[in-house]
Motif scaffolding. Structure first.
Motif, mmCIF file in Angstrom:
data_model
loop_
_atom_site.group_PDB
_atom_site.id
_atom_site.type_symbol
_atom_site.label_atom_id
_atom_site.label_comp_id
_atom_site.label_asym_id
_atom_site.label_seq_id
_atom_site.Cartn_x
_atom_site.Cartn_y
_atom_site.Cartn_z
ATOM 1 N N ARG A 69 -39.282 8.277 -29.198
ATOM 2 C CA ARG A 69 -39.395 8.156 -27.865
ATOM 3 C C ARG A 69 -39.520 9.290 -27.172
ATOM 4 N NH1 ARG A 69 -36.579 6.225 -22.929
ATOM 5 N NH2 ARG A 69 -37.826 4.597 -22.132
ATOM 6 N N GLN A 70 -38.443 10.344 -27.354
ATOM 7 C CA GLN A 70 -38.520 11.568 -26.724
ATOM 8 C C GLN A 70 -39.848 12.352 -27.163
ATOM 9 O OE1 GLN A 70 -34.725 13.488 -27.565
ATOM 10 N NE2 GLN A 70 -33.718 11.576 -27.057
ATOM 11 N N PHE A 71 -40.240 12.555 -28.411
ATOM 12 C CA PHE A 71 -41.263 13.084 -28.605
ATOM 13 C C PHE A 71 -42.563 12.552 -28.042
ATOM 14 C CE2 PHE A 71 -38.666 14.533 -32.426
ATOM 15 C CZ PHE A 71 -38.368 15.962 -32.047
ATOM 16 N N ALA A 72 -42.438 11.358 -27.853
ATOM 17 C CA ALA A 72 -43.838 10.907 -27.452
ATOM 18 C C ALA A 72 -44.024 10.779 -25.925
ATOM 19 C CB ALA A 72 -43.871 9.225 -28.064
ATOM 20 N N ALA A 73 -42.871 10.919 -25.260
ATOM 21 C CA ALA A 73 -42.869 10.526 -23.891
ATOM 22 C C ALA A 73 -43.963 11.352 -23.134
ATOM 23 C CB ALA A 73 -41.652 11.018 -23.251
ATOM 24 N N ALA A 74 -44.021 12.696 -23.202
ATOM 25 C CA ALA A 74 -44.967 13.550 -22.715
ATOM 26 C C ALA A 74 -46.369 13.118 -22.985
ATOM 27 C CB ALA A 74 -44.417 15.040 -22.684
ATOM 28 N N PRO A 75 -46.726 13.222 -24.128
ATOM 29 C CA PRO A 75 -47.981 13.109 -24.704
ATOM 30 C C PRO A 75 -48.575 11.577 -23.983
ATOM 31 C CG PRO A 75 -46.942 13.764 -26.518
ATOM 32 C CD PRO A 75 -45.893 13.586 -25.650
ATOM 33 N N GLY B 217 -56.211 6.492 -17.385
ATOM 34 C CA GLY B 217 -56.176 5.389 -16.357
ATOM 35 C C GLY B 217 -55.525 4.174 -16.743
ATOM 36 N N HIS B 218 -55.394 3.861 -18.235
ATOM 37 C CA HIS B 218 -55.064 2.699 -18.783
ATOM 38 C C HIS B 218 -53.580 2.738 -18.816
ATOM 39 C CE1 HIS B 218 -59.275 1.873 -19.381
ATOM 40 N NE2 HIS B 218 -59.365 2.732 -20.502
ATOM 41 N N THR B 219 -52.985 1.379 -18.911
ATOM 42 C CA THR B 219 -51.815 1.225 -19.504
ATOM 43 C C THR B 219 -51.366 1.459 -20.893
ATOM 44 O OG1 THR B 219 -51.303 -0.596 -17.570
ATOM 45 C CG2 THR B 219 -49.800 -0.296 -19.487
ATOM 46 N N VAL B 220 -50.381 2.445 -21.209
ATOM 47 C CA VAL B 220 -49.935 2.850 -22.450
ATOM 48 C C VAL B 220 -48.572 2.312 -22.889
ATOM 49 C CG1 VAL B 220 -49.456 4.965 -23.646
ATOM 50 C CG2 VAL B 220 -51.367 4.900 -22.000
ATOM 51 N N HIS B 221 -48.769 1.907 -24.295
ATOM 52 C CA HIS B 221 -47.464 1.511 -25.007
ATOM 53 C C HIS B 221 -47.086 2.072 -26.164
ATOM 54 C CE1 HIS B 221 -48.427 -2.436 -22.683
ATOM 55 N NE2 HIS B 221 -46.985 -2.346 -22.383
ATOM 56 N N LEU B 222 -46.022 2.489 -26.324
ATOM 57 C CA LEU B 222 -45.402 2.721 -27.728
ATOM 58 C C LEU B 222 -44.459 1.806 -28.398
ATOM 59 C CD1 LEU B 222 -44.861 5.271 -29.555
ATOM 60 C CD2 LEU B 222 -43.002 5.720 -28.161
ATOM 61 N N ALA B 223 -44.891 1.187 -29.474
ATOM 62 C CA ALA B 223 -44.190 0.162 -30.313
ATOM 63 C C ALA B 223 -43.720 0.665 -31.633
ATOM 64 C CB ALA B 223 -44.985 -0.843 -30.308
ATOM 65 N N GLN B 224 -42.504 0.189 -31.988
ATOM 66 C CA GLN B 224 -42.008 0.638 -33.018
ATOM 67 C C GLN B 224 -41.501 -0.355 -34.193
ATOM 68 O OE1 GLN B 224 -38.263 2.726 -32.410
ATOM 69 N NE2 GLN B 224 -38.443 4.214 -34.145
ATOM 70 N N ASP C 228 -36.944 -6.338 -38.499
ATOM 71 C CA ASP C 228 -38.126 -7.085 -38.549
ATOM 72 C C ASP C 228 -38.878 -7.435 -37.473
ATOM 73 O OD1 ASP C 228 -36.925 -7.483 -41.206
ATOM 74 O OD2 ASP C 228 -36.457 -9.367 -41.242
ATOM 75 N N GLU C 229 -38.879 -6.740 -36.609
ATOM 76 C CA GLU C 229 -39.703 -6.791 -35.223
ATOM 77 C C GLU C 229 -40.517 -5.484 -34.821
ATOM 78 O OE1 GLU C 229 -36.857 -10.041 -32.692
ATOM 79 O OE2 GLU C 229 -36.347 -7.715 -32.781
ATOM 80 N N ILE C 230 -41.489 -5.761 -34.213
ATOM 81 C CA ILE C 230 -42.099 -4.612 -33.622
ATOM 82 C C ILE C 230 -41.512 -4.755 -32.031
ATOM 83 C CG2 ILE C 230 -44.387 -3.688 -33.136
ATOM 84 C CD1 ILE C 230 -44.559 -4.141 -35.749
ATOM 85 N N ILE C 231 -41.019 -3.794 -31.612
ATOM 86 C CA ILE C 231 -40.664 -3.646 -30.381
ATOM 87 C C ILE C 231 -41.145 -2.642 -29.487
ATOM 88 C CG2 ILE C 231 -38.521 -3.251 -28.945
ATOM 89 C CD1 ILE C 231 -37.885 -5.367 -30.692
ATOM 90 N N TYR C 232 -41.464 -2.983 -28.150
ATOM 91 C CA TYR C 232 -41.939 -1.899 -27.159
ATOM 92 C C TYR C 232 -40.751 -0.843 -26.927
ATOM 93 C CZ TYR C 232 -46.255 -4.693 -26.167
ATOM 94 O OH TYR C 232 -47.384 -5.125 -26.506
ATOM 95 N N ILE C 233 -40.927 0.508 -27.091
ATOM 96 C CA ILE C 233 -39.994 1.344 -26.838
ATOM 97 C C ILE C 233 -40.332 2.237 -25.724
ATOM 98 C CG2 ILE C 233 -38.793 1.126 -29.168
ATOM 99 C CD1 ILE C 233 -39.950 3.834 -29.576
ATOM 100 N N ASP C 234 -41.488 2.118 -25.413
ATOM 101 C CA ASP C 234 -41.813 2.736 -24.051
ATOM 102 C C ASP C 234 -43.009 2.329 -23.547
ATOM 103 O OD1 ASP C 234 -41.587 4.605 -22.004
ATOM 104 O OD2 ASP C 234 -41.869 6.467 -23.184
ATOM 105 N N LYS C 235 -43.467 2.566 -22.287
ATOM 106 C CA LYS C 235 -44.584 1.811 -21.708
ATOM 107 C C LYS C 235 -44.852 2.674 -20.299
ATOM 108 C CE LYS C 235 -45.723 -2.414 -18.865
ATOM 109 N NZ LYS C 235 -45.142 -3.660 -18.595
ATOM 110 N N VAL C 236 -45.996 3.027 -20.213
ATOM 111 C CA VAL C 236 -46.381 3.770 -19.080
ATOM 112 C C VAL C 236 -47.407 3.080 -18.345
ATOM 113 C CG1 VAL C 236 -47.130 6.230 -18.197
ATOM 114 C CG2 VAL C 236 -46.345 5.906 -20.406
ATOM 115 N N ASP C 237 -47.394 2.747 -17.163
ATOM 116 C CA ASP C 237 -47.834 1.759 -16.423
ATOM 117 C C ASP C 237 -49.078 2.394 -15.918
ATOM 118 O OD1 ASP C 237 -46.978 -0.932 -16.118
ATOM 119 O OD2 ASP C 237 -45.232 -0.196 -15.392
ATOM 120 N N SER C 238 -50.311 1.856 -15.798
ATOM 121 C CA SER C 238 -51.446 1.971 -15.044
ATOM 122 C C SER C 238 -51.088 1.923 -13.493
ATOM 123 C CB SER C 238 -52.609 1.404 -15.205
ATOM 124 O OG SER C 238 -53.542 1.538 -14.414
ATOM 125 N N PRO C 239 -51.234 3.081 -12.631
ATOM 126 C CA PRO C 239 -50.945 2.781 -11.072
ATOM 127 C C PRO C 239 -51.890 1.867 -10.737
ATOM 128 C CG PRO C 239 -51.819 5.008 -11.535
ATOM 129 C CD PRO C 239 -51.640 4.487 -12.753
#
Lengths: 276, 276
Positions: free
Chosen positions: B101-107, B116-123, B127-138
């Motif tokens: 999450r830390q490494f991915a935050a800036a990129p 301009g799109h909403t961006v997600h990071l999932a891991q 046994d689950e795929i979890i969203y661990i970060d999300k950058v909303d589109s304004p």
DNA sequence: TGACACCGTTGCATATAGCGCTACGATCGT
DNA sequence: ACGATCGTAGCGCTATATGCAACGGTGTCA
């Protein structure tokens, strides 16, 4: 009786202070909370969990299984328990529903980009001042500030705390401070009610607050109040600098931007800025 | 007996499915979890809490007091209970310690700004795929995506899920999918193992995945894999568009940027991109 | 290869911890 | 002033959470 004696013995040996030991509180829930906390810090084996609580392994297992079914903890492949996504989900739910946080997000990020300083947003929540947002400065990822979203911050030894305190109605301020036992963290701490009151007066005069290393010697902040639609100060935004990066004077150079940002957020909340 | 009958009666009346009712699980902890969940949704009065659990008020009070002492819930001035900062703090602790999450935050934030799109990071977590970060589109704060950090996402009906699935070792993929009961959410869902396998093959050939409204008709995504230092795909980054804003073709225009971002994050994690 | 040691899991009997009940006080609205 | 509603405190009972003992699995060292 054997249960009790075993429990007390082991708890004494471990020597960790869990959630406060009020007799009216529920034992198993307290134990569950303890395990959640531990699991959040580092992966927890069943045996370790049992030792930490001072209970039998089967007891720890049942607690952990219950928490797992709620996704508050999760079993790793190695069989250890770590914090689960259920907690994270709840947290996001709570943070997401805070209007203030949503309105403030964009202005705070802009402020960070313009100034380069780490930016915080703190709110009076119950009897505590809580960080509800934080925008890290990309400059020093090595030097970690002790702040974290969700963590409580000193009400009298922080810029945001003093700011909110300064603008609180008198009786509310008295109520909050009556709980407080003052502690002199550093030489600059306002560690008694009188000097604090004088400082709060200065803050009201200026319209902003400074933290000159009052909790941690090397941490400097400036903060500005944020008002809701009724004009009441409900939160504060701050910029933080670690001594080596920016000293207090440098922070103050960016003060106009901070005050602008705070005013902008207040505006989003419906505050009409007539009163200044 | 009266206790049991009262409890069962009231639970039946309320008709809410709490944490699964395994007999080996701890009752009071389950109740505590229920109350935490309720409090996260909306403020909870004591009477309401007791009704929800189907227990006596004094019982609910003890549970809530215990949770309050752990700061998992907090009493508002009105006497109601809401989610406390302890939960938020734990969550931040867990999220903060995730290297990815830390490494991915800036990129990810750069990607959001550029596209301009909403961006997600999932891991893949357990046994689950979890969203661990999300950058909303304004752009569209009105239209809320159902995604939330910490929430699990469908493993076979999402771009990130399929991406991670596609690159998983065969036996691991089989293990995960053996638990799954396929459900056809929309006409485009890959709702059986065969068609899904074909789709996963396509994903491996292209190096990226598409979600063409496979879970919600109006939600389109593209996703790209993120690899760790050993070259294993452990996460995926995605861009999301709601139909009205950007259709799938528009998303694909930004695909090179997404792939770049994913590669960059993989690089931060120590992946040497030789293998392509 | 065997034997030991450690870990996690299951079933069961026990008594403790959690429960519902009753009763009290406070607050509110009529 | 009154009833109604809410939150709180104390108490006795038992259902519930617990410790225990025994089992199976997995390494590890000789």
């Amino acid at each position: 009786m054997e249960r009790t004696s075993l429990r007390m013995m082991q708890r004494a040996v471990v020597g960790v202070a869990p959630v406060e030991g009020d007799a009216t509180l529920s034992q198993s829930i307290r134990r569950a909370v303890d395990l959640i906390r531990r699991a959040a810090e580092h992966p927890l084996s069943l045996t370790e969990a049992a030792e930490v609580l001072g209970v039998h392994k089967s007891t720890a297992l049942r607690i952990l299984q219950t928490l797992e079914s709620a996704r508050f903890v999760r079993r790793t492949g190695a069989g250890t328990y770590v914090l689960g996504s259920g907690i994270i989900e709840l947290s996001e739910l709570a943070l997401g529903s805070m209007d203030l946080r949503q309105f403030a997000a964009a202005p705070l990020r802009t402020l960070q980009r313009k100034t380069g300083h780490t930016v915080h947003l703190a709110q009076l929540t119950g009897d505590e001042i809580i960080y509800i947002d934080k925008v890290d400065s990309p400059a020093f990822d090595a030097v970690k500030l002790p702040s974290r979203i969700g963590r409580a911050v000193s009400i009298y030894a922080s810029a945001v705390g003093k700011t909110i305190l300064a603008y609180l109605p008198t009786e509310e301020r008295d109520r909050l401070l009556s709980h407080v036992v003052f502690e002199r963290f550093t030489p600059t701490t306002y560690a008694d009610r009188e000097s604090l009151d004088a400082e709060l007066l200065r803050i009201r005069e200026h319209g902003w607050a400074v933290d000159n290393g009052e909790h941690d010697t090397y941490v400097m902040c400036v903060a500005a109040p944020i008002r809701d639609s009724r004009g009441r100060v409900i939160a504060a935004a701050s910029m933080t600098a670690i001594e080596v990066i920016a000293n207090l004077d440098q922070l103050k150079e960016s003060l106009p931007l901070l005050l602008d940002t705070a005013k902008q957020i207040s505006g989003e909340l419906g505050h009409t800025a007539d009163l200044g």
